[in-house]
Scaffold this motif. Structure first.
Motif, PDB file in Angstrom:
ATOM      1  N   VAL A  10      17.291   4.831 -24.208  1.00  0.00           N
ATOM      2  CA  VAL A  10      17.789   3.600 -24.827  1.00  0.00           C
ATOM      3  C   VAL A  10      17.880   2.481 -23.793  1.00  0.00           C
ATOM      4  CG1 VAL A  10      19.748   2.545 -26.019  1.00  0.00           C
ATOM      5  CG2 VAL A  10      18.946   4.819 -26.698  1.00  0.00           C
ATOM      6  N   ALA A  11      18.238   2.817 -22.556  1.00  0.00           N
ATOM      7  CA  ALA A  11      18.272   1.799 -21.502  1.00  0.00           C
ATOM      8  C   ALA A  11      16.887   1.229 -21.254  1.00  0.00           C
ATOM      9  CB  ALA A  11      18.831   2.402 -20.211  1.00  0.00           C
ATOM     10  N   ARG A  12      15.857   2.073 -21.213  1.00  0.00           N
ATOM     11  CA  ARG A  12      14.483   1.599 -21.028  1.00  0.00           C
ATOM     12  C   ARG A  12      14.046   0.738 -22.205  1.00  0.00           C
ATOM     13  NH1 ARG A  12      10.553  -0.651 -18.309  1.00  0.00           N
ATOM     14  NH2 ARG A  12       8.465   0.088 -18.907  1.00  0.00           N
ATOM     15  N   PHE A  55      24.042  12.792 -32.929  1.00  0.00           N
ATOM     16  CA  PHE A  55      22.871  12.967 -33.784  1.00  0.00           C
ATOM     17  C   PHE A  55      21.587  13.110 -32.973  1.00  0.00           C
ATOM     18  CE2 PHE A  55      25.578  10.678 -37.020  1.00  0.00           C
ATOM     19  CZ  PHE A  55      25.778  11.801 -37.811  1.00  0.00           C
ATOM     20  N   PHE A  56      21.652  12.892 -31.665  1.00  0.00           N
ATOM     21  CA  PHE A  56      20.493  13.221 -30.836  1.00  0.00           C
ATOM     22  C   PHE A  56      20.266  14.730 -30.802  1.00  0.00           C
ATOM     23  CE2 PHE A  56      21.017   8.927 -29.068  1.00  0.00           C
ATOM     24  CZ  PHE A  56      19.697   8.525 -28.997  1.00  0.00           C
ATOM     25  N   ASP A  57      21.319  15.501 -31.029  1.00  0.00           N
ATOM     26  CA  ASP A  57      21.185  16.959 -31.055  1.00  0.00           C
ATOM     27  C   ASP A  57      20.820  17.429 -32.463  1.00  0.00           C
ATOM     28  OD1 ASP A  57      21.635  17.308 -28.376  1.00  0.00           O
ATOM     29  OD2 ASP A  57      23.777  17.699 -28.592  1.00  0.00           O
ATOM     30  N   THR A  58      19.701  16.966 -32.930  1.00  0.00           N
ATOM     31  CA  THR A  58      19.115  17.339 -34.220  1.00  0.00           C
ATOM     32  C   THR A  58      17.613  17.481 -34.010  1.00  0.00           C
ATOM     33  OG1 THR A  58      18.771  15.014 -34.845  1.00  0.00           O
ATOM     34  CG2 THR A  58      20.845  16.053 -35.552  1.00  0.00           C
ATOM     35  N   GLN A  59      16.938  18.038 -34.999  1.00  0.00           N
ATOM     36  CA  GLN A  59      15.478  18.121 -34.910  1.00  0.00           C
ATOM     37  C   GLN A  59      14.867  16.725 -34.770  1.00  0.00           C
ATOM     38  OE1 GLN A  59      13.488  20.622 -34.560  1.00  0.00           O
ATOM     39  NE2 GLN A  59      14.420  22.456 -35.423  1.00  0.00           N
ATOM     40  N   ALA A  60      15.379  15.754 -35.527  1.00  0.00           N
ATOM     41  CA  ALA A  60      14.839  14.394 -35.419  1.00  0.00           C
ATOM     42  C   ALA A  60      15.107  13.815 -34.037  1.00  0.00           C
ATOM     43  CB  ALA A  60      15.442  13.502 -36.507  1.00  0.00           C
ATOM     44  N   GLY A  61      16.307  14.031 -33.505  1.00  0.00           N
ATOM     45  CA  GLY A  61      16.626  13.507 -32.183  1.00  0.00           C
ATOM     46  C   GLY A  61      15.761  14.118 -31.092  1.00  0.00           C
ATOM     47  N   PHE A  62      15.538  15.419 -31.164  1.00  0.00           N
ATOM     48  CA  PHE A  62      14.680  16.060 -30.175  1.00  0.00           C
ATOM     49  C   PHE A  62      13.234  15.589 -30.314  1.00  0.00           C
ATOM     50  CE2 PHE A  62      16.755  20.001 -28.176  1.00  0.00           C
ATOM     51  CZ  PHE A  62      17.992  19.373 -28.106  1.00  0.00           C
ATOM     52  N   ALA A  63      12.787  15.341 -31.542  1.00  0.00           N
ATOM     53  CA  ALA A  63      11.415  14.863 -31.739  1.00  0.00           C
ATOM     54  C   ALA A  63      11.232  13.474 -31.138  1.00  0.00           C
ATOM     55  CB  ALA A  63      11.077  14.851 -33.228  1.00  0.00           C
ATOM     56  N   VAL A  64      12.226  12.603 -31.309  1.00  0.00           N
ATOM     57  CA  VAL A  64      12.147  11.276 -30.683  1.00  0.00           C
ATOM     58  C   VAL A  64      12.033  11.420 -29.176  1.00  0.00           C
ATOM     59  CG1 VAL A  64      13.494   9.203 -30.161  1.00  0.00           C
ATOM     60  CG2 VAL A  64      13.299   9.990 -32.520  1.00  0.00           C
ATOM     61  N   ARG A  65      12.836  12.290 -28.588  1.00  0.00           N
ATOM     62  CA  ARG A  65      12.813  12.447 -27.141  1.00  0.00           C
ATOM     63  C   ARG A  65      11.533  13.126 -26.644  1.00  0.00           C
ATOM     64  NH1 ARG A  65      17.255  15.931 -25.784  1.00  0.00           N
ATOM     65  NH2 ARG A  65      16.541  15.558 -23.635  1.00  0.00           N
ATOM     66  N   ARG A  66      10.866  13.872 -27.496  1.00  0.00           N
ATOM     67  CA  ARG A  66       9.588  14.473 -27.095  1.00  0.00           C
ATOM     68  C   ARG A  66       8.464  13.448 -27.102  1.00  0.00           C
ATOM     69  NH1 ARG A  66       5.829  18.947 -30.323  1.00  0.00           N
ATOM     70  NH2 ARG A  66       4.143  18.943 -28.778  1.00  0.00           N
ATOM     71  N   TRP A  67       8.347  12.700 -28.205  1.00  0.00           N
ATOM     72  CA  TRP A  67       7.155  11.904 -28.430  1.00  0.00           C
ATOM     73  C   TRP A  67       7.246  10.463 -27.925  1.00  0.00           C
ATOM     74  CZ3 TRP A  67       3.165  14.736 -29.626  1.00  0.00           C
ATOM     75  CH2 TRP A  67       3.311  15.898 -30.374  1.00  0.00           C
ATOM     76  N   CYS A  68       8.448   9.896 -27.872  1.00  0.00           N
ATOM     77  CA  CYS A  68       8.541   8.454 -27.633  1.00  0.00           C
ATOM     78  C   CYS A  68       8.689   8.022 -26.172  1.00  0.00           C
ATOM     79  CB  CYS A  68       9.689   7.862 -28.458  1.00  0.00           C
ATOM     80  SG  CYS A  68       9.438   8.038 -30.245  1.00  0.00           S
ATOM     81  N   PRO A  69       9.414   8.729 -25.321  1.00  0.00           N
ATOM     82  CA  PRO A  69       9.578   8.234 -23.945  1.00  0.00           C
ATOM     83  C   PRO A  69       8.267   7.928 -23.219  1.00  0.00           C
ATOM     84  CG  PRO A  69      11.184   9.937 -24.382  1.00  0.00           C
ATOM     85  CD  PRO A  69      10.267   9.915 -25.567  1.00  0.00           C
ATOM     86  N   PRO A  70       7.215   8.769 -23.314  1.00  0.00           N
ATOM     87  CA  PRO A  70       5.988   8.424 -22.589  1.00  0.00           C
ATOM     88  C   PRO A  70       5.360   7.099 -23.025  1.00  0.00           C
ATOM     89  CG  PRO A  70       5.969  10.740 -23.208  1.00  0.00           C
ATOM     90  CD  PRO A  70       7.131  10.114 -23.923  1.00  0.00           C
ATOM     91  N   LEU A  71       5.615   6.690 -24.242  1.00  0.00           N
ATOM     92  CA  LEU A  71       5.055   5.427 -24.722  1.00  0.00           C
ATOM     93  C   LEU A  71       5.763   4.226 -24.109  1.00  0.00           C
ATOM     94  CD1 LEU A  71       4.643   6.382 -28.490  1.00  0.00           C
ATOM     95  CD2 LEU A  71       2.938   6.523 -26.654  1.00  0.00           C
ATOM     96  N   LEU A  72       6.948   4.455 -23.541  1.00  0.00           N
ATOM     97  CA  LEU A  72       7.697   3.387 -22.871  1.00  0.00           C
ATOM     98  C   LEU A  72       7.772   3.608 -21.360  1.00  0.00           C
ATOM     99  CD1 LEU A  72      10.662   2.769 -25.352  1.00  0.00           C
ATOM    100  CD2 LEU A  72       8.315   1.888 -25.410  1.00  0.00           C
ATOM    101  N   GLY A  73       6.925   4.505 -20.843  1.00  0.00           N
ATOM    102  CA  GLY A  73       6.837   4.698 -19.404  1.00  0.00           C
ATOM    103  C   GLY A  73       7.800   5.707 -18.831  1.00  0.00           C
ATOM    104  N   LEU A  74       8.351   6.581 -19.652  1.00  0.00           N
ATOM    105  CA  LEU A  74       9.273   7.609 -19.187  1.00  0.00           C
ATOM    106  C   LEU A  74       8.660   8.994 -19.380  1.00  0.00           C
ATOM    107  CD1 LEU A  74      12.599   6.294 -20.785  1.00  0.00           C
ATOM    108  CD2 LEU A  74      11.822   5.972 -18.423  1.00  0.00           C
ATOM    109  N   GLU A  75       9.286  10.003 -18.805  1.00  0.00           N
ATOM    110  CA  GLU A  75       8.828  11.372 -18.982  1.00  0.00           C
ATOM    111  C   GLU A  75       9.262  11.880 -20.358  1.00  0.00           C
ATOM    112  OE1 GLU A  75      13.029  11.535 -17.694  1.00  0.00           O
ATOM    113  OE2 GLU A  75      11.261  10.351 -17.080  1.00  0.00           O
ATOM    114  N   PRO A  76       8.487  12.827 -20.941  1.00  0.00           N
ATOM    115  CA  PRO A  76       8.942  13.429 -22.195  1.00  0.00           C
ATOM    116  C   PRO A  76      10.317  14.051 -22.030  1.00  0.00           C
ATOM    117  CG  PRO A  76       6.673  14.071 -21.705  1.00  0.00           C
ATOM    118  CD  PRO A  76       7.202  13.380 -20.478  1.00  0.00           C
ATOM    119  N   HIS A  77      11.094  14.024 -23.097  1.00  0.00           N
ATOM    120  CA  HIS A  77      12.431  14.611 -23.152  1.00  0.00           C
ATOM    121  C   HIS A  77      13.426  13.891 -22.239  1.00  0.00           C
ATOM    122  CE1 HIS A  77      10.455  17.808 -25.353  1.00  0.00           C
ATOM    123  NE2 HIS A  77       9.669  18.047 -24.328  1.00  0.00           N
TER     124      HIS A  77
END
Length: 368
Positions: A71-73, A42-64
């Motif tokens: 999930v490990a972070r 389900f990561f290979d969905t529009q919602a999954g890609f949107a999470v990977r675009r917007w959320c990683p930088p907020l936890l100190g990771l690169e976008p996507h």
């Protein structure tokens, strides 16, 4: 660049308190109640890609960042700290929380504390009726206790919510049921149900809707897609037309939630009925990069004072981030495009953006 003010999320749910692994996380990226098909995610969905675009930088990771790395972070930080960082980055200053979903979810107060914001409760009618049924031994007791419970809830809640679309469908008779019909339906339901049994009787669902309408508080109605517990063709908001007609002029605003793929029908209903409003919350999260197209289709016909922002986020704080970012991005792209084309002035675009983000919700729910 069109600037949006802080957001009012007029329809959302609590977030999970516990830790999540990769599989349990991705289950919240879909409306399916089944695992992903073998060999897919389900990561290979529009919602999954949107999470990977917007959320990683907020936890100190690169976008996507990859799902496994993200999930490990998240687990490194812990559920509370990750949730706090994510929620405080949304730009949402007020949450109107539907408390009717099961699970180990934060309530309005806990959500507000984590987000550094404010929150109010939206009461789910069907859950309230089921709780009353569990503690009422007779038909007379149920009918009286239900009326009292709705009245009591109205004193502190900011609105009510119905999931009649799931329980029966939206093709309900529009008028209030007669008292005798309510008693007969209640008697049949109470005699047949076990503790915790769901309310599906169309007479009692109509009775609930009209009891809520009588309070004068805004009434949210699920329409359009959701999990497989509903029949999509039974959730077309156009099926509510006669009910909308019957409630016109009574002083209660009705808010059609989600709508997709019937969002154009919802826009039409908001266009022709003064007391009808709508949102695109769940839809924008799941259409992801196509969110500007769905927003533009809704705004083809709906008055601009009739669309409210929501995320319909549930379980994952990431869904608040995605809902807010996709909404802001869609508003900027759509309204900004109309300004660039010369169809709108920049001043009008900024004014409408503020209406969609916060002003409409404040007006409908009396938030000040």
């Amino acid at each position: 660049m069109i600037e949006l003010p802080a957001l009012v999320d007029h329809h959302c749910h609590g977030v999970l308190r516990g830790e999540l692994g990769l599989g349990s996380f991705e289950a919240y990226l879909t409306e399916s109640d089944a695992p992903a098909a073998p060999g897919t995610t389900f990561f290979d969905t529009q919602a999954g890609f949107a999470v990977r675009r917007w959320c990683p930088p907020l936890l100190g990771l690169e976008p996507h960042a990859t799902p496994a790395r993200y999930v490990a972070r998240r687990r490194e930080l812990g559920a509370y700290e990750a949730g706090r960082r994510l929620l405080r980055a949304t730009g949402i200053t007020a949450y109107l929380v539907d408390t009717g979903l099961p699970g180990d979810l934060t309530g309005p107060g806990e959500l507000a504390a984590a987000a550094g914001s404010t929150a109010r409760e939206v009461v789910r009618l069907e859950q309230l009726a089921e709780q009353v049924a569990d503690t009422s031994g007779t038909v007379d007791g149920f009918v009286a206790n239900l009326a009292e419970s709705v009245h009591t809830a109205a004193a502190s809640a900011v609105g009510f919510k119905s999931i009649a679309a799931y329980r029966h469908g939206l093709a309900l008779a529009p008028e209030p049921p007669a008292p005798g019909d309510v008693r007969r339906a209640a008697g049949e339901w109470l005699s047949d149900r076990r503790v915790g049994g769901r309310l599906t009787d169309p007479v009692l669902l109509r009775h609930l809707l009209w009891t809520a309408v009588a309070t004068g508080l805004p009434l949210q109605l699920h329409t359009g897609f959701g999990d497989p517990d509903l029949r999509l063709d039974h959730a077309d908001p156009a099926l509510l037309t006669d009910f909308l007609r019957a409630t016109a002029g009574l002083g209660t605003d009705l808010v059609l939630l989600h709508g997709y793929p019937y969002h154009r029908q919802a826009a039409y209903l908001a266009h022709v009925f003064p007391h009808v409003y709508a949102d695109l919350g769940l839809a924008l999260t799941h259409v992801g990069a196509r969110a500007p197209d769905v927003l533009a289709e809704f705004l083809e016909l709906a008055p601009f004072g009739k669309l409210l922002f929501s995320t319909d986020a549930y379980g994952l704080p990431e869904l608040y981030v995605v809902g807010a970012e996709l909404f802001r991005d869609a508003v900027r792209r759509v309204l900004g495009g109309w300004v660039a084309d010369g169809a709108w002035s920049a001043a009008d675009a900024g004014r409408v953006a503020a209406m969609l983000a916060v002003d409409n919700a404040r007006r409908v729910y009396g938030l000040g």
